[in-house]
Write a protein that holds these residues in place. Structure first.
Motif, PDB file in Angstrom:
ATOM      1  N   CYS A  42      56.317  87.120   3.492  1.00  0.00           N
ATOM      2  CA  CYS A  42      57.433  87.939   3.980  1.00  0.00           C
ATOM      3  C   CYS A  42      57.294  89.392   3.551  1.00  0.00           C
ATOM      4  O   CYS A  42      58.045  90.242   4.017  1.00  0.00           O
ATOM      5  CB  CYS A  42      58.777  87.378   3.512  1.00  0.00           C
ATOM      6  N   LYS A  60      57.833  78.766   5.314  1.00  0.00           N
ATOM      7  CA  LYS A  60      59.281  78.929   5.560  1.00  0.00           C
ATOM      8  C   LYS A  60      59.755  80.306   5.134  1.00  0.00           C
ATOM      9  O   LYS A  60      59.146  80.949   4.286  1.00  0.00           O
ATOM     10  CB  LYS A  60      60.066  77.874   4.770  1.00  0.00           C
ATOM     11  N   GLU A  61      60.895  80.712   5.682  1.00  0.00           N
ATOM     12  CA  GLU A  61      61.555  81.908   5.185  1.00  0.00           C
ATOM     13  C   GLU A  61      62.817  81.499   4.450  1.00  0.00           C
ATOM     14  O   GLU A  61      63.721  80.906   5.024  1.00  0.00           O
ATOM     15  CB  GLU A  61      61.922  82.868   6.327  1.00  0.00           C
ATOM     16  N   GLY A  62      62.853  81.792   3.148  1.00  0.00           N
ATOM     17  CA  GLY A  62      64.058  81.521   2.376  1.00  0.00           C
ATOM     18  C   GLY A  62      64.846  82.804   2.242  1.00  0.00           C
ATOM     19  O   GLY A  62      65.906  82.984   2.838  1.00  0.00           O
ATOM     20  N   CYS A  63      64.292  83.745   1.478  1.00  0.00           N
ATOM     21  CA  CYS A  63      65.035  84.957   1.142  1.00  0.00           C
ATOM     22  C   CYS A  63      64.582  86.178   1.925  1.00  0.00           C
ATOM     23  O   CYS A  63      65.340  87.118   2.107  1.00  0.00           O
ATOM     24  CB  CYS A  63      64.868  85.245  -0.346  1.00  0.00           C
ATOM     25  N   GLY A  64      63.325  86.198   2.349  1.00  0.00           N
ATOM     26  CA  GLY A  64      62.794  87.377   3.025  1.00  0.00           C
ATOM     27  C   GLY A  64      62.624  88.582   2.124  1.00  0.00           C
ATOM     28  O   GLY A  64      62.425  89.686   2.603  1.00  0.00           O
ATOM     29  N   GLU A  65      62.691  88.399   0.816  1.00  0.00           N
ATOM     30  CA  GLU A  65      62.473  89.547  -0.066  1.00  0.00           C
ATOM     31  C   GLU A  65      61.664  89.247  -1.324  1.00  0.00           C
ATOM     32  O   GLU A  65      61.840  89.891  -2.347  1.00  0.00           O
ATOM     33  CB  GLU A  65      63.784  90.237  -0.400  1.00  0.00           C
ATOM     34  N   GLY A  66      60.781  88.270  -1.237  1.00  0.00           N
ATOM     35  CA  GLY A  66      59.833  88.058  -2.321  1.00  0.00           C
ATOM     36  C   GLY A  66      60.329  87.247  -3.500  1.00  0.00           C
ATOM     37  O   GLY A  66      59.609  87.059  -4.466  1.00  0.00           O
ATOM     38  N   GLU A  67      61.560  86.731  -3.413  1.00  0.00           N
ATOM     39  CA  GLU A  67      62.146  86.061  -4.570  1.00  0.00           C
ATOM     40  C   GLU A  67      61.884  84.562  -4.611  1.00  0.00           C
ATOM     41  O   GLU A  67      61.757  83.980  -5.672  1.00  0.00           O
ATOM     42  CB  GLU A  67      63.677  86.245  -4.577  1.00  0.00           C
ATOM     43  N   CYS A  68      61.832  83.900  -3.427  1.00  0.00           N
ATOM     44  CA  CYS A  68      61.939  82.436  -3.435  1.00  0.00           C
ATOM     45  C   CYS A  68      60.605  81.711  -3.301  1.00  0.00           C
ATOM     46  O   CYS A  68      60.489  80.550  -3.673  1.00  0.00           O
ATOM     47  CB  CYS A  68      62.890  81.976  -2.335  1.00  0.00           C
ATOM     48  N   GLY A  69      59.605  82.335  -2.698  1.00  0.00           N
ATOM     49  CA  GLY A  69      58.288  81.713  -2.601  1.00  0.00           C
ATOM     50  C   GLY A  69      58.127  80.708  -1.472  1.00  0.00           C
ATOM     51  O   GLY A  69      57.055  80.118  -1.326  1.00  0.00           O
ATOM     52  N   ALA A  70      59.161  80.511  -0.638  1.00  0.00           N
ATOM     53  CA  ALA A  70      59.048  79.526   0.447  1.00  0.00           C
ATOM     54  C   ALA A  70      57.975  79.926   1.459  1.00  0.00           C
ATOM     55  O   ALA A  70      57.450  79.093   2.194  1.00  0.00           O
ATOM     56  CB  ALA A  70      60.394  79.358   1.156  1.00  0.00           C
ATOM     57  N   CYS A  71      57.644  81.219   1.490  1.00  0.00           N
ATOM     58  CA  CYS A  71      56.683  81.747   2.463  1.00  0.00           C
ATOM     59  C   CYS A  71      55.290  81.893   1.866  1.00  0.00           C
ATOM     60  O   CYS A  71      54.433  82.523   2.483  1.00  0.00           O
ATOM     61  CB  CYS A  71      57.166  83.111   2.938  1.00  0.00           C
ATOM     62  N   ASN A  77      53.476  86.481  -1.002  1.00  0.00           N
ATOM     63  CA  ASN A  77      54.655  86.190  -0.198  1.00  0.00           C
ATOM     64  C   ASN A  77      54.413  86.740   1.205  1.00  0.00           C
ATOM     65  O   ASN A  77      54.344  87.957   1.391  1.00  0.00           O
ATOM     66  CB  ASN A  77      55.893  86.864  -0.796  1.00  0.00           C
TER      67      ASN A  77
HETATM   68  S1  FES Z   1      60.919  84.162   2.103  1.00  0.00           S
HETATM   69 FE1  FES Z   1      61.496  84.139  -0.002  1.00  0.00          FE
HETATM   70  S2  FES Z   1      59.704  84.952  -0.903  1.00  0.00           S
HETATM   71 FE2  FES Z   1      59.261  85.168   1.187  1.00  0.00          FE
END
Ligand code: FES
Ligand SMILES: Cc1cc2nc3c(=O)[nH]c(=O)nc-3n(C[C@H](O)[C@H](O)[C@H](O)COP(=O)(O)OP(=O)(O)OC[C@H]3O[C@@H](n4cnc5c(N)ncnc54)[C@H](O)[C@@H]3O)c2cc1C
Ligand code: FES
Lengths: 300, 160
Positions: free
Chosen positions: B59, B36-47, B57
């Motif tokens: 993303c 998944k894409e949560g934040c697109g900047e390495g913060e959330c880990g969904a990817c 990550n």
């Molecule tokens: S989408 Fe959040 S860390 Fe990659």
């Protein structure tokens, strides 16, 4: 640049450091932009934040250096530790002289443990940390505590710069556009005390409000050698020169908290920003230096 | 550019820009929408996926950087219709609620079981994965239970 523009860059992965240097030199001579990419944990995020790309404007070519094994080697020879600029934080944590085994450079592993989370540690590198030039760079603070040297290479040759002289201002450095950082060299003391404290909003993924890395050699009740690196209290990573001299100036039992605080104040110029305030940062800076000095035996 | 990637044990050839994000190539041309894409900047880990065994990550990784390497996504955990013991434990212990964090969380937990256990604590292994629903305890319980069941396994298959 929005993230959809990312795909518009050209990209190469080259087999050797020499090929990378030649490409940088040729492109620089032709006034073309190039970005060497290691873990991407700073650069890719920067691309997401940037404004949309203007059609026709030149995009830098991406040269992948994340898989050049010569740039990832970590090696201890006697007391000289050499770390490839593209070695990842996870490699540091797993290394038998850093995070495992005899832990001769334990401070680096301790710093790495607090840097982002595992996903960032598996990709991020010390070379990228230094090249980005953020004053909040934790890796740079730790390298500064060890008084590391930075090795830069280009087709014109190799040169070594003390890490305290690498950054010349906010996001400015002595690195020429055709140079890459190839390695860090650290002369490890045989016996030393180290310190790492990062003040952030939470344990993982937090950019430092203040971080202090310290290395000290203590003999007969006095500090003989000290290295300090502090993140987020000045436009560049702070070497805390006055604090270093004060800490070495007298036997530990003669050091005072008030004088130590005054030295720290004179070394820092923190600012207010989204992550913290000037006042809180200055307070934390004094507190962490005192904590390190106390751990060495100073009554502060 | 034609890129070769080993994904979940199978070699794939995919046509993509080498500077596209690994996440977009997985979810787009490869049709693996588990990550998944949560934040697109390495913060959330969904990817989170594994790249040569370590969690990254997707993303923040350019797909060109993955040429010739091995990637494990959440789709690679189950064997056919049979969930892995870790996935079963998430089902059994309420480790997933809305499910957005789950693919990344499972990959981080899988990495913990397979490779990072000697380096990090269980909680540290999922520190780069944000969950807005469970409060984490049920995720920790699920991973702990899976570990336990792994130890007391009473049957199994050898070979294929
Ligand atoms: S989408 Fe959040 S860390 Fe990659
Ligand atoms: C979620 C998240 C959490 C983070 N947490 C922290 C943290 O706690 N502390 C911290 O300090 N940082 C943190 N960072 C920032 C980042 O991870 C680090 O600065 C990391 O060390 C960057 O390394 P990289 O290899 O990924 O750099 P890249 O993104 O690959 O490169 C960054 C820049 O450096 C240049 N570069 C890279 N290598 C070289 C080289 N060898 N020679 C010359 N130039 C080079 C590139 O051209 C680029 O301009 C975080 C980032 C994210 C996304
Ligand atoms: S289950 Fe909803 S975010 Fe974790």
């Amino acid at each position: 640049m929005a993230i959809t523009d990312l795909e518009l860059h050209s990209f190469v992965r080259l087999p050797t450091i020499a090929d990378v240097l030649q490409t940088l030199a040729d492109r620089h001579a032709a006034s073309q932009k190039t970005v060497v990419l290691a873990g991407g944990t700073d650069w890719v995020v920067e691309q997401e934040m940037a404004p949309p790309h203007k059609p026709g404007a030149e995009l830098p070519m991406v040269v992948d250096i994340s898989r050049l094994s010569d740039l990832q080697t970590i090696h201890l020879n006697g007391n000289l530790l050499t770390i490839g600029a593209a070695a990842t934080y996870l490699q540091l944590r797993r290394h038998p002289h850093i995070g495992m085994g005899d832990k001769r450079a334990a401070l680096l592993a301790r710093m790495a443990q607090d840097l982002g989370a595992l996903q960032i540690q598996a990709r991020g590198t010390l070379g990228g940390n230094l090249a980005t030039g953020s004053p909040a760079a934790d890796g740079v603070a730790a390298l500064m505590a060890y008084d590391a040297s930075v090795v830069l290479q280009s087709v014109r040759g190799e040169r070594t710069v003390p890490i305290t002289e690498f950054q010349t201002g906010y996001k400015k450095s002595v690195r020429a556009p055709d140079e890459i950082i190839t390695q860090f060299q650290i002369s490890l003391p045989t016996h030393y005390n180290w310190y790492w404290r990062k003040v952030g909003t939470r344990r993982a993924q937090a950019i430092s409000k203040v971080a202090l890395a310290g290395v000290a050699v203590v003999e007969s009740g006095q500090i003989q050698r000290i290295g300090l690196g502090m993140a987020s209290v000045a436009p560049v990573t702070a070497a805390l020169r006055n604090t270093r001299s004060y800490l070495c100036s007298a036997p530990l039992h003669k050091l005072t908290g008030a004088e130590l605080d005054a030295a720290v104040n004179s070394d820092c110029s923190p600012i207010d920003d989204v992550r913290s305030t000037r006042q809180y940062r200055a307070h934390c800076a004094r507190v962490v230096v005192r904590e390190f000095a106390r751990s060495l035996g100073a009554p502060v | 550019m034609n890129l070769t990637l080993t994904i979940n044990g199978t070699v794939h050839h995919v046509e993509a820009s080498p500077t596209a994000r690994l996440l977009d190539v997985l979810r787009g041309p490869l049709g693996l929408t588990g990550s998944k894409e949560g934040c697109g900047e390495g913060e959330c880990g969904a990817c989170t996926v594994l790249l040569d065994g370590d969690p990254v990550n997707a993303c923040l990784v350019l797909v060109g950087q993955c040429e010739g390497r091995s990637i494990l996504t959440v789709e690679g955990l189950a064997h056919g219709q049979t969930l892995s013991p870790l996935q079963q434990a998430f089902v059994g212990h309420g480790g997933a609620q809305c499910g957005i964090c789950t693919p990344g969380m499972l990959i981080s937990a899988h990495a913990y079981e397979k490779s990072t256990k000697s380096l990090v604590t269980l909680r540290e292994s999922i520190a780069g994965n944000i969950c807005r629903c469970t409060g984490y305890q049920r995720i920790v319980d699920s991973i702990t239970q899976a570990e336990h069941e792994d130890r007391v396994q009473t049957f199994g298959t050898v070979g294929s």
